[in-house]
Design an enzyme around this catalytic site. Structure first.
Site, PDB file in Angstrom:
ATOM      1  N   GLU A  50      88.086  69.979-175.102  1.00 11.38           N
ATOM      2  CA  GLU A  50      88.232  71.388-174.748  1.00 11.38           C
ATOM      3  C   GLU A  50      89.031  71.587-173.464  1.00 11.38           C
ATOM      4  O   GLU A  50      89.239  72.717-173.025  1.00 11.38           O
ATOM      5  CB  GLU A  50      86.850  72.036-174.599  1.00 11.38           C
ATOM      6  CG  GLU A  50      86.035  72.035-175.871  1.00 11.38           C
ATOM      7  CD  GLU A  50      86.734  72.744-177.020  1.00 11.38           C
ATOM      8  OE1 GLU A  50      87.384  73.780-176.766  1.00 11.38           O
ATOM      9  OE2 GLU A  50      86.642  72.265-178.162  1.00 11.38           O
ATOM     10  N   GLU A 110      87.329  69.125-168.522  1.00 10.73           N
ATOM     11  CA  GLU A 110      86.828  69.703-169.764  1.00 10.73           C
ATOM     12  C   GLU A 110      87.037  71.223-169.771  1.00 10.73           C
ATOM     13  O   GLU A 110      86.654  71.905-170.706  1.00 10.73           O
ATOM     14  CB  GLU A 110      85.348  69.369-169.964  1.00 10.73           C
ATOM     15  CG  GLU A 110      84.871  69.513-171.387  1.00 10.73           C
ATOM     16  CD  GLU A 110      83.455  69.010-171.605  1.00 10.73           C
ATOM     17  OE1 GLU A 110      83.017  68.990-172.767  1.00 10.73           O
ATOM     18  OE2 GLU A 110      82.780  68.639-170.618  1.00 10.73           O
TER      19      GLU A 110
END
Length: 311
Positions: A188, A204
């Site tokens: 992500e 992240e």
């Protein structure tokens, strides 16, 4: 504040040039910095076949299916502290960043996106958007066509694969990202151009362009670091120091952080965000704590605004 580099750069590469003369991209496999900037002349020139290796010769030529010519070029930048001149110039600067020859914010990329056009990025090479459905029919003879996106900048890994890094999803790292050895970009995570990690870091969340983070910094899931808007498409430089931690869904927009800072879950800091400073007992705007080290900012049950405490 990092100083702009006054050195020059030069590289030989392959440019995809559409039939109308539009430069779609330029790949520079081995860019180099040059210190004798005074003797350099800015510009891009075609390279003759006699100067090319056999590997390059096998690449150049007309791709009639894409209506694109692959042209060998040599680009020279006399002074990286000056703004880019054209698309070839921009691509060389982006390669210097992803090859880790220069760091983000140390070279001039002012208005660089104005030199680039939206491109259809495919597994068969870049294409112009306006005639792509015609081109798609041509390319079907080569197998299935995958379109990765339609935008001005491509994925980094299609041009540069830096050593010692982990990237879980190639789509989420742009060419021009700087990833120090030991950095992990999780699925992500996202890193834009002229941005990145100056030391080993865990990403992240999202880094906009013009944002750097220091060694040991951990950017949690859905956390966001966004540099403030400057003129045009440009962003004002933003820096986050070493060993900082942004918890999930935290965000910082246009506010520098020093070393060893911690931003709590769902805390969003902008320059004018009210923060209760427990050290002084006063409510202050976030821009007054910009650049400070060893602080924690978190939401607390009995406070109407985020609370700053020494870390």
């Amino acid at each position: 504040m990092a100083q702009l580099r006054t050195v020059g750069a030069r590289a030989t590469g392959i440019a995809n040039i559409a039939s109308d003369g539009t430069v779609l991209d330029t790949w520079y496999p081995s860019p180099a910095l040059l210190n004798d900037a005074d003797s350099l002349v800015d510009g891009t020139e075609r390279v003759s076949a006699r100067e090319l290796s056999d590997r390059f010769l096998s690449i150049v030529g007309m791709d009639r299916d894409r209506l694109v010519e692959l042209v060998p070029v040599r680009t020279t930048i006399a002074d990286l502290s000056q703004p880019p001149r054209d698309a070839h110039d921009v691509y060389l600067r982006l390669h210097l960043l992803s090859h880790r020859l220069v760091r983000p914010l140390e070279l001039n990329l002012h208005d660089c996106l104005t030199h680039l056009v939206p491109v259809v990025w495919t597994n068969k090479g870049p294409c112009l958007p306006d005639n792509f459905e015609f081109i798609r029919a041509n390319l079907r003879s080569r197998g299935q066509i995958h379109v990765y996106g339609i935008e001005r900048l491509p994925r980094m890994v299609d041009y540069v694969v830096p050593s010692g890094v982990s990237i879980a999803e190639a789509e989420r790292v742009r060419l021009g990202a700087y990833l120090a050895p030991g950095t992990s970009v999780l699925r992500e995570g996202y890193v834009s151009w002229n941005a990145g990690a100056l030391g080993p870091a865990r990403i992240e969340g999202r880094l906009s362009s013009a944002v750097t983070i220091g060694e040991g910094t951990d950017l949690g899931l859905s956390a966001t670091l966004i540099a403030g808007r400057d003129t045009g498409r440009n962003r004002a430089p933003m820096r986050v120091g070493r060993e900082c931690r942004l918890h999930p869904s935290a965000g910082v927009i246009g506010v520098d952080l020093g070393d060893r800072c911690e931003i709590g879950i769902n805390v969003m800091l902008e320059p004018d965000t009210a923060v209760f400073d427990s050290r002084s007992g006063n409510v202050v705007p976030a821009h007054e704590i910009a650049g400070q080290s060893d602080i924690s900012v978190a939401n607390e049950p009995h406070s109407a605004c985020p609370v700053l405490r020494p870390r």
